[in-house]
Design an enzyme around this catalytic site. Structure first.
Site, PDB file in Angstrom:
ATOM      1  N   SER A 242      18.537  34.945  38.343  1.00  0.00           N
ATOM      2  CA  SER A 242      19.522  33.796  37.999  1.00  0.00           C
ATOM      3  C   SER A 242      18.504  32.544  38.547  1.00  0.00           C
ATOM      4  O   SER A 242      18.773  31.498  37.755  1.00  0.00           O
ATOM      5  CB  SER A 242      20.636  33.782  38.921  1.00  0.00           C
ATOM      6  N   HIS A 272      21.652  42.740  38.504  1.00  0.00           N
ATOM      7  CA  HIS A 272      21.613  41.741  39.500  1.00  0.00           C
ATOM      8  C   HIS A 272      22.892  41.429  39.888  1.00  0.00           C
ATOM      9  O   HIS A 272      23.504  42.345  40.791  1.00  0.00           O
ATOM     10  CB  HIS A 272      21.061  40.437  38.589  1.00  0.00           C
ATOM     11  N   HIS A 318      15.849  47.242  46.567  1.00  0.00           N
ATOM     12  CA  HIS A 318      15.685  45.786  46.230  1.00  0.00           C
ATOM     13  C   HIS A 318      13.993  45.729  45.672  1.00  0.00           C
ATOM     14  O   HIS A 318      13.305  46.342  45.975  1.00  0.00           O
ATOM     15  CB  HIS A 318      15.783  44.988  47.411  1.00  0.00           C
ATOM     16  N   ARG A 327      21.630  39.634  54.411  1.00  0.00           N
ATOM     17  CA  ARG A 327      22.875  39.446  53.946  1.00  0.00           C
ATOM     18  C   ARG A 327      23.955  40.553  53.914  1.00  0.00           C
ATOM     19  O   ARG A 327      25.117  40.002  54.334  1.00  0.00           O
ATOM     20  CB  ARG A 327      22.767  38.813  52.451  1.00  0.00           C
ATOM     21  N   ASP A 373      24.768  43.509  47.886  1.00  0.00           N
ATOM     22  CA  ASP A 373      25.660  44.047  47.381  1.00  0.00           C
ATOM     23  C   ASP A 373      26.661  45.160  47.758  1.00  0.00           C
ATOM     24  O   ASP A 373      27.825  45.526  47.470  1.00  0.00           O
ATOM     25  CB  ASP A 373      25.462  44.173  45.784  1.00  0.00           C
TER      26      ASP A 373
HETATM   27  N1  HAX Z   1      19.539  54.454  43.533  1.00  0.00           N
HETATM   28  C1  HAX Z   1      18.813  55.423  42.879  1.00  0.00           C
HETATM   29  N2  HAX Z   1      17.500  55.055  42.492  1.00  0.00           N
HETATM   30  C2  HAX Z   1      17.068  53.886  42.935  1.00  0.00           C
HETATM   31  C3  HAX Z   1      17.599  53.228  43.646  1.00  0.00           C
HETATM   32  C4  HAX Z   1      18.930  53.282  43.987  1.00  0.00           C
HETATM   33  N3  HAX Z   1      19.669  52.398  44.588  1.00  0.00           N
HETATM   34  N4  HAX Z   1      16.912  51.838  43.829  1.00  0.00           N
HETATM   35  C5  HAX Z   1      15.712  52.177  43.105  1.00  0.00           C
HETATM   36  N5  HAX Z   1      15.763  53.438  42.601  1.00  0.00           N
HETATM   37  C6  HAX Z   1      14.760  53.925  41.534  1.00  0.00           C
HETATM   38  C7  HAX Z   1      14.531  53.231  40.382  1.00  0.00           C
HETATM   39  O1  HAX Z   1      15.650  53.372  39.508  1.00  0.00           O
HETATM   40  C8  HAX Z   1      13.146  53.639  39.968  1.00  0.00           C
HETATM   41  O2  HAX Z   1      13.238  54.697  39.331  1.00  0.00           O
HETATM   42  P1  HAX Z   1      12.367  55.206  37.995  1.00  0.00           P
HETATM   43  O3  HAX Z   1      11.241  55.014  38.462  1.00  0.00           O
HETATM   44  O4  HAX Z   1      13.150  56.545  37.534  1.00  0.00           O
HETATM   45  O5  HAX Z   1      12.656  54.152  37.002  1.00  0.00           O
HETATM   46  C9  HAX Z   1      12.420  53.838  41.177  1.00  0.00           C
HETATM   47  O6  HAX Z   1      13.639  53.985  42.368  1.00  0.00           O
HETATM   48  C10 HAX Z   1      11.617  52.726  41.908  1.00  0.00           C
HETATM   49  O7  HAX Z   1      12.392  51.625  41.931  1.00  0.00           O
HETATM   50  P2  HAX Z   1      11.942  50.470  42.841  1.00  0.00           P
HETATM   51  O8  HAX Z   1      10.841  49.658  42.521  1.00  0.00           O
HETATM   52  O9  HAX Z   1      12.273  50.749  44.304  1.00  0.00           O
HETATM   53  O10 HAX Z   1      13.324  49.206  42.465  1.00  0.00           O
HETATM   54  P3  HAX Z   1      12.900  48.335  41.318  1.00  0.00           P
HETATM   55  O11 HAX Z   1      12.178  46.890  41.979  1.00  0.00           O
HETATM   56  O12 HAX Z   1      12.654  48.607  40.072  1.00  0.00           O
HETATM   57  O13 HAX Z   1      14.457  47.772  41.179  1.00  0.00           O
HETATM   58  C11 HAX Z   1      16.746  47.346  41.937  1.00  0.00           C
HETATM   59  C12 HAX Z   1      15.223  47.092  42.021  1.00  0.00           C
HETATM   60  C13 HAX Z   1      17.727  46.412  42.920  1.00  0.00           C
HETATM   61  C14 HAX Z   1      17.285  46.950  40.367  1.00  0.00           C
HETATM   62  C15 HAX Z   1      17.137  48.937  42.174  1.00  0.00           C
HETATM   63  O14 HAX Z   1      16.734  49.299  43.735  1.00  0.00           O
HETATM   64  C16 HAX Z   1      18.453  49.338  41.866  1.00  0.00           C
HETATM   65  O15 HAX Z   1      18.731  49.583  40.656  1.00  0.00           O
HETATM   66  N6  HAX Z   1      19.422  49.332  42.771  1.00  0.00           N
HETATM   67  C17 HAX Z   1      20.863  49.703  42.577  1.00  0.00           C
HETATM   68  C18 HAX Z   1      21.500  48.562  42.013  1.00  0.00           C
HETATM   69  C19 HAX Z   1      21.684  47.293  42.915  1.00  0.00           C
HETATM   70  O16 HAX Z   1      22.006  47.442  43.911  1.00  0.00           O
HETATM   71  N7  HAX Z   1      21.410  45.979  42.267  1.00  0.00           N
HETATM   72  C20 HAX Z   1      21.595  44.604  43.130  1.00  0.00           C
HETATM   73  C21 HAX Z   1      20.311  44.492  43.801  1.00  0.00           C
HETATM   74  C22 HAX Z   1      20.441  43.013  44.451  1.00  0.00           C
HETATM   75  C23 HAX Z   1      20.549  41.845  43.682  1.00  0.00           C
HETATM   76  O17 HAX Z   1      19.524  41.271  42.995  1.00  0.00           O
HETATM   77  N8  HAX Z   1      21.930  41.472  43.521  1.00  0.00           N
HETATM   78  O18 HAX Z   1      21.946  40.150  42.891  1.00  0.00           O
END
Ligand code: HAX
Length: 440
Positions: A242, A272, A318, A327, A373
């Site tokens: 964002s 996000h 994250h 937070r 979140d």
């Molecule tokens: N549950 C299961 N698997 C997870 C995970 C979780 N909470 N967090 C990361 N992973 C997995 C990823 O899907 C990825 O798997 P693949 O290799 O199979 O694709 C692997 O672990 C490596 O990911 P990462 O490098 O640790 O994390 P990214 O930087 O790619 O993504 C995310 C960060 C926040 C998107 C990710 O941790 C996620 O999907 N979390 C759950 C959704 C979430 O909570 N989103 C909110 C984030 C905060 C925010 O920005 N709010 O606005």
């Protein structure tokens, strides 16, 4: 206007610093980029400039150098509450100094003057079909206000480049004043069919106004939560979707109405801003399945079931942080202080205890700790705001504070249009082949 005075006084020195970096030190190397970063969403490439906030992977966010506990302690408090005035946070983000109570109240007074919404905006929202997503309603309202942009009209008149920030500030104050009113209208209209337009009360602060316009049953408690929520969600340095989308669009000299709408569209994505509703959904699913707070063993199994079904555990992990998000911690402390016996708070606390070890065992997530979140929906739920798809709108209200502060400074410091370079897959493969062919 106090923000104008304070920014104006700092500008010559800031412009000198940027000029010196651009002219005298342009060739100094800051970072290098590897193939993994190019195919991996540009993770961790140091390439954006912002002084408004900074996320340390091992510590979390600092707003203008202050950690969340420092900031909650230092900012002037709302009358009759323990949480800071949102106007004080906005002053801090814009000016870079902790305001006095009077200075924070000056920002609050500016908002009160600017909070009126033209009638056509309400009419526009009321013409939309009932099933329209609240983030679309918010974006539409923001877009429809673009015709009032001081930046756009001054630009047409041919203003000079070093004056850009002044109408940008004017627009930012107007926008941040109106956003909570629009959000509260969307809430009352969409979920309760209420047609009356909300009215901003100049005697109350930003948080208390929001609680009143939302018609929260516990207005005092919800006002406190709103102050905390908007402050915590305001900024998270510049690379998140964002903030970056707003900055990118603004860099083409689109005004803040266009730029923030782009930011809102990014916020609406499940990875996000939408994660907060998904997270509460997951907690409620656990609660329903076990008819209350489960045992640790049941929760452990449920978390594994989620992962084994190919889903992520929302609220955990994250892209930048490698520790529990401060937070999250601040909101958990708020919940434990105000309603420790709430089932969902107890459950969220147990999840915090169990899920990181499950994610560690799975070994995929780089950060097994909770993000913002993991708890924010639980707090809204407690105060009766239980319409999940509205949660991202709340995030959007808070995020407006940070992205507008960045927008004003980007114009003040003459930040150029953003234009990174792309490569084709073949070019990348050739670079890899060349690197591998080189003798070690
Ligand atoms: N549950 C299961 N698997 C997870 C995970 C979780 N909470 N967090 C990361 N992973 C997995 C990823 O899907 C990825 O798997 P693949 O290799 O199979 O694709 C692997 O672990 C490596 O990911 P990462 O490098 O640790 O994390 P990214 O930087 O790619 O993504 C995310 C960060 C926040 C998107 C990710 O941790 C996620 O999907 N979390 C759950 C959704 C979430 O909570 N989103 C909110 C984030 C905060 C925010 O920005 N709010 O606005």
């Amino acid at each position: 206007m106090i923000l104008h005075e304070k920014i104006s006084a700092q500008l010559p020195a800031w412009r000198e610093r940027i000029k010196s970096l651009a002219k005298e030190h342009a060739d100094v190397v800051v970072d290098h980029v590897n193939v993994g970063q190019i195919v991996g969403g540009m993770r961790d490439i140091k390439s954006l400039l912002s002084d408004v906030s900074f996320v340390d992977p091992a510590e979390g966010i600092r707003f203008r150098g202050l950690s969340i506990p420092e900031l909650l302690n230092a900012l002037p408090k709302a009358r009759g509450g323990k949480m800071p005035l949102v106007g004080g946070l906005y002053y801090l983000l814009m000016v870079g100094e902790v305001p006095t109570r009077e200075q924070a109240m000056e920002v609050e007074a500016e908002w009160a003057k600017r909070a009126d919404i033209p009638d056509y905006v309400y009419k526009l929202l009321k013409t939309m079909p009932k099933d329209t997503h609240p983030m679309i309603l918010l974006t539409l309202a923001v877009m429809s206000l673009e015709r009032t942009s001081a930046f756009a009209s001054k630009y047409k008149e041919g203003m000079k480049k070093d004056e850009y920030w002044e109408p940008a500030l004017e627009d930012s104050l107007n926008l941040t004043a109106k956003i909570p009113v629009i959000a509260a209208f969307i809430y009352r209209y969409k979920y309760f069919g209420e047609k009356k337009n909300p009215k901003y009360n100049p005697k109350l602060d930003y948080g208390a106004n929001f609680a009143r316009m939302m018609k929260a049953p516990d207005k005092k408690g919800y006002a406190e939560l709103s102050r905390l929520y908007f402050i915590l969600h305001s900024d998270h340095e510049s690379g998140n979707v964002s903030a970056h989308a707003t900055h990118l669009v603004g860099s083409s000299l689109s005004d803040i109405y266009f730029a923030y709408s782009a930011g809102l569209s990014g916020l609406a994505g499940p990875l996000h801003g939408l994660a907060n509703q998904e997270c509460l959904g997951w907690l409620l699913e656990v609660h329903q399945r076990f008819n209350g707070v489960p045992s640790r063993d049941d929760l452990y199994k449920f978390a594994w079931d989620t992962l084994n079904s190919g889903k992520v555990i929302p609220g955990y992990g994250h892209a930048v942080l490698r520790v529990p998000d401060p937070r999250f911690t601040a909101q958990m402390e708020f919940a434990k202080k105000n309603f420790p016996e709430d089932d969902l708070v107890r459950l969220a606390d147990m999840v915090f205890d169990v899920v990181p070890s499950v994610l560690k065992e799975q070994g995929k997530a780089k950060n097994p700790a909770p993000n913002v979140d993991a708890i924010s929906g639980t707090l809204q739920h407690y105060y009766g705001v239980r319409e999940f798809d509205f949660y991202t709108v709340l995030f959007g209200v808070g995020r407006a504070l940070g992205v507008t502060a960045n927008f004003v400074w980007a114009r003040a410091l003459g930040q150029p249009i953003e234009r990174p370079k792309s490569l084709t897959t073949k070019m990348l493969e050739d670079i890899v082949a060349k690197a591998n062919a080189q003798p070690v």
